[in-house]
Design an enzyme around this catalytic site. Structure first.
Site, PDB file in Angstrom:
ATOM      1  N   LYS A   1      29.077  54.435  49.335  1.00 46.81           N
ATOM      2  CA  LYS A   1      29.600  52.972  48.796  1.00 46.81           C
ATOM      3  C   LYS A   1      30.709  52.524  49.422  1.00 46.81           C
ATOM      4  O   LYS A   1      31.603  52.908  49.844  1.00 46.81           O
ATOM      5  CB  LYS A   1      29.851  53.361  47.213  1.00 46.81           C
ATOM      6  CG  LYS A   1      30.454  51.908  46.456  1.00 46.81           C
ATOM      7  CD  LYS A   1      30.852  52.394  45.190  1.00 46.81           C
ATOM      8  CE  LYS A   1      31.881  51.246  44.534  1.00 46.81           C
ATOM      9  NZ  LYS A   1      32.240  51.344  43.365  1.00 46.81           N
TER      10      LYS A   1
ATOM     11  N   ASP B   1      37.228  46.060  44.946  1.00 45.92           N
ATOM     12  CA  ASP B   1      36.573  46.007  43.635  1.00 45.92           C
ATOM     13  C   ASP B   1      37.330  45.081  42.489  1.00 45.92           C
ATOM     14  O   ASP B   1      38.199  45.915  41.802  1.00 45.92           O
ATOM     15  CB  ASP B   1      36.141  47.156  43.077  1.00 45.92           C
ATOM     16  CG  ASP B   1      35.274  47.065  41.956  1.00 45.92           C
ATOM     17  OD1 ASP B   1      34.913  45.893  41.483  1.00 45.92           O
ATOM     18  OD2 ASP B   1      34.883  48.084  41.364  1.00 45.92           O
TER      19      ASP B   1
ATOM     20  N   LYS C   1      38.735  43.186  36.341  1.00 51.08           N
ATOM     21  CA  LYS C   1      39.296  44.346  35.771  1.00 51.08           C
ATOM     22  C   LYS C   1      40.784  43.534  35.585  1.00 51.08           C
ATOM     23  O   LYS C   1      41.020  42.591  36.006  1.00 51.08           O
ATOM     24  CB  LYS C   1      39.578  45.039  37.074  1.00 51.08           C
ATOM     25  CG  LYS C   1      38.235  46.064  37.347  1.00 51.08           C
ATOM     26  CD  LYS C   1      38.649  47.044  38.509  1.00 51.08           C
ATOM     27  CE  LYS C   1      37.294  47.543  39.169  1.00 51.08           C
ATOM     28  NZ  LYS C   1      36.563  48.772  37.994  1.00 51.08           N
TER      29      LYS C   1
ATOM     30  N   ASP D   1      37.788  51.224  47.197  1.00 51.75           N
ATOM     31  CA  ASP D   1      36.409  51.593  46.622  1.00 51.75           C
ATOM     32  C   ASP D   1      35.242  51.660  47.353  1.00 51.75           C
ATOM     33  O   ASP D   1      34.119  51.849  47.271  1.00 51.75           O
ATOM     34  CB  ASP D   1      36.083  50.491  45.557  1.00 51.75           C
ATOM     35  CG  ASP D   1      35.077  50.676  44.587  1.00 51.75           C
ATOM     36  OD1 ASP D   1      35.086  51.965  44.239  1.00 51.75           O
ATOM     37  OD2 ASP D   1      34.925  49.602  43.980  1.00 51.75           O
TER      38      ASP D   1
ATOM     39  N   ASP E   1      31.179  44.568  37.099  1.00 46.44           N
ATOM     40  CA  ASP E   1      31.986  45.563  37.572  1.00 46.44           C
ATOM     41  C   ASP E   1      31.177  46.944  37.665  1.00 46.44           C
ATOM     42  O   ASP E   1      31.730  47.956  38.393  1.00 46.44           O
ATOM     43  CB  ASP E   1      33.321  45.904  36.408  1.00 46.44           C
ATOM     44  CG  ASP E   1      34.460  46.706  37.235  1.00 46.44           C
ATOM     45  OD1 ASP E   1      34.411  46.714  38.500  1.00 46.44           O
ATOM     46  OD2 ASP E   1      35.310  47.182  36.283  1.00 46.44           O
TER      47      ASP E   1
ATOM     48  N   GLU F   1      29.190  47.529  39.835  1.00 42.57           N
ATOM     49  CA  GLU F   1      28.466  46.873  41.120  1.00 42.57           C
ATOM     50  C   GLU F   1      28.241  47.997  42.244  1.00 42.57           C
ATOM     51  O   GLU F   1      27.082  47.805  42.859  1.00 42.57           O
ATOM     52  CB  GLU F   1      29.373  46.013  41.942  1.00 42.57           C
ATOM     53  CG  GLU F   1      30.587  46.720  42.852  1.00 42.57           C
ATOM     54  CD  GLU F   1      31.483  47.535  42.092  1.00 42.57           C
ATOM     55  OE1 GLU F   1      31.664  47.339  40.969  1.00 42.57           O
ATOM     56  OE2 GLU F   1      32.202  48.290  42.720  1.00 42.57           O
TER      57      GLU F   1
ATOM     58  N   ARG G   1      26.369  51.019  41.791  1.00 44.75           N
ATOM     59  CA  ARG G   1      25.263  51.398  41.582  1.00 44.75           C
ATOM     60  C   ARG G   1      24.161  50.309  42.101  1.00 44.75           C
ATOM     61  O   ARG G   1      23.137  50.703  42.810  1.00 44.75           O
ATOM     62  CB  ARG G   1      24.931  51.603  40.135  1.00 44.75           C
ATOM     63  CG  ARG G   1      24.830  50.516  39.272  1.00 44.75           C
ATOM     64  CD  ARG G   1      25.173  51.086  37.875  1.00 44.75           C
ATOM     65  NE  ARG G   1      26.468  51.471  37.543  1.00 44.75           N
ATOM     66  CZ  ARG G   1      26.974  52.020  36.368  1.00 44.75           C
ATOM     67  NH1 ARG G   1      26.052  52.144  35.214  1.00 44.75           N
ATOM     68  NH2 ARG G   1      28.074  52.397  35.935  1.00 44.75           N
TER      69      ARG G   1
END
Ligand code: BES
Ligand code: MN
Ligand code: ZN
Length: 460
Positions: free
Chosen positions: A227, A232, A239, A250, A309, A311, A313
């Site tokens: 990833k 993020d 968030k 992230d 959020d 994101e 996956r």
């Protein structure tokens, strides 16, 4: 402070000859302590109750970081004495671990400190003529892990979906690793719709990088999917609250797979491996994907976005589909995927999901190499919590619990049929909040060693 220090052990005559010296050392807390005898500076490595390679790395890291702080230029240690101190382990393993811990203990990210030059205490072994290979292995492992740390620590303004591919190109420029960079147009052609959708709100165009290393093309192909969310914010499902600056890390999964490829290539491993790295920034904007929208993936599956959020996956799904196109025999994905994995396992070990036998293999490798993981269950009963009224699935589970498991179940829906698969959730282990052992108070570089060792292990 002295320019040269000798590392010795608690049972050395220098310590035991004098009762008060002996008692002084015994009473010091921690794995190591400083001692001045007749004007000579010693670092004393104390008795350990756990004879593990992780303990060796931690001791080395503590010594190295302490001496670095004291601006000591050189240190020496006797390889034979070191081997005797950890006599339950092989001499080679001890020397590799000590070297690795020494280098990583000195790791600093000083790029943005105006008055700090990187400084490291140089280590010289005595009686190490037969251990050259072991020392080299330790150095390579530390370099790869430091590379992952550097990527994770870097600011998101510097390392973003447009610059990250170039950083990787540079890192692997004079190696046997091929770097393939897929830009936005190529992503459209390949229908990488998760990456394109998540990246929509960012000022940086999304990208996808493939690192190919064919040390032995006859070996089973291992795909490592990482990833790469360079920041993020949560997107439209923004968030809030706590400090979000760590969300530049992230992309920790991508740093892990890039570090693993570097480790494998530097050690000329006889493996056949490809790293697949989707890179996006998850940003809120009027062009961003809005909750409720549906993505149609290349394999025909549709996903409604319940929460922008979740994101990670969404972009990993493209990576898994791509691994299927490569017909990978093994797929390991790694991601800072869920806050929930930190609730379950804390900051000392990641969670591994997927093929059970392989998950236990991975745990064993982690126990040895310091990237600890614990096998987690894929509970079939929770799978239906991902169902959507409008699409094949939702990217968010309707359960208010077991967030790491449902995230893994989401990924499982995208795993190509003929591949053996593992998923590592490293959100809990991406950084340390204090310096300890061979870790600095910053990114850990978790996963580089783990994935490299896994790849080597399934390629025997
Ligand atoms: N990148 C985060 C997960 C994360 C949290 C990493 C804390 C490191 C530290 C991920 O994209 C995320 O936001 N996950 C959500 C999922 C939820 C919306 C289903 C989470 O964990 O809250
Ligand atoms: Mn997120
Ligand atoms: Zn994320």
């Amino acid at each position: 402070m002295s320019n040269s220090v000798q590392c010795i052990f608690e049972n050395d005559a220098i310590v035991t000859a004098n009762l008060s010296t002996k008692q002084y050392v015994e009473n010091q807390k921690g794995l190591v302590c400083s001692l001045l005898v007749d004007g000579t500076h010693y670092m004393i490595i104390k008795k350990v109750d756990k004879q593990t390679t992780e303990m060796v790395r931690s001791v080395a890291g503590d010594v190295s970081r302490t001496l670095q702080g004291q601006k000591v230029k050189n240190a020496t240690i006797d390889a034979i004495q070191l081997g005797e101190h950890f006599k339950n382990l092989s001499n080679e393993a001890v020397i590799t671990a000590f070297t690795e811990g020494w280098e990583l203990g000195a790791y600093q990210f000083t790029k943005y400190k105006s008055n700090e030059e990187p400084f490291k205490t140089a280590l010289t072994y005595k009686n190490a003529e037969t251990f050259e290979k072991a020392i080299q292995t330790g150095t390579i492992r530390a370099e790869a892990t430091s590379f992952s740390r550097d990527l994770m620590n870097e600011l998101s303004s510097t390392l973003n979906p447009e610059t990250y591919p170039e950083v990787l190109r540079e890192q692997f420029a004079h190696t046997t690793v091929q770097v393939k960079v897929l830009g936005k147009e190529k992503l459209e052609e390949l229908e990488m719709n998760g990456v394109l959708t998540v990246g929509r709100g960012s000022k940086y165009k999304p990208s996808f990088v493939e690192l190919v290393y064919e040390g032995d093309p006859s070996k089973p192909l291992v795909a490592l999917v990482g990833k790469g969310v360079t920041f993020d914010t949560g997107g439209i499902s923004l968030k809030s609250g706590r400090d979000l600056s760590d969300m530049r890390m992230d992309m920790g999964g991508s740093a892990a797979v890039a570090g693993a490829i570097s480790l494998l290539a530097q050690s000329k491993a006889q493996v056949n491996v490809v790293a697949l790295i989707p890179i996006v920034e998850n940003a809120p904007d009027n062009t961003s994907v809005y909750p409720g929208e549906i993505i149609t993936y290349k394999n025909g599956k549709t996903v409604q976005i319940g929460n922008t959020d979740a994101e990670g996956r969404l972009i990993l799904a493209d990576g898994l589909i791509r691994a299927g196109e490569y017909q990978a025999e093994y797929i390991v994905d790694i991601a800072t995927l869920t806050g929930a994995i930190g609730n379950a396992l804390g900051t000392e070990l990641g969670g591994v999901f997927g093929d059970e036998a392989l998950a236990y293999e991975l745990k064993k490798l982690g126990d040895e190499n310091g990237d600890f993981v614990w096998p987690m269950p894929l509970v079939d009963d929770y799978d239906s919590s991902l169902n959507s009224d409008y699409a094949d699935m939702n990217n968010m589970s309707s359960l208010s619990m077991a967030g790491s498991i449902t995230a893994a179940l989401f990924l499982r829906r995208f795993v190509p049929e003929n591949s053996k698969w593992l998923h590592v959730d490293m959100a809990g282990v991406m950084e340390k909040n204090k310096a300890c052992g061979y870790y600095a108070k910053s990114a850990t570089g978790y996963g580089a060693r783990l994935l490299a060792d896994f790849t080597t292990s399934v390629s025997k």
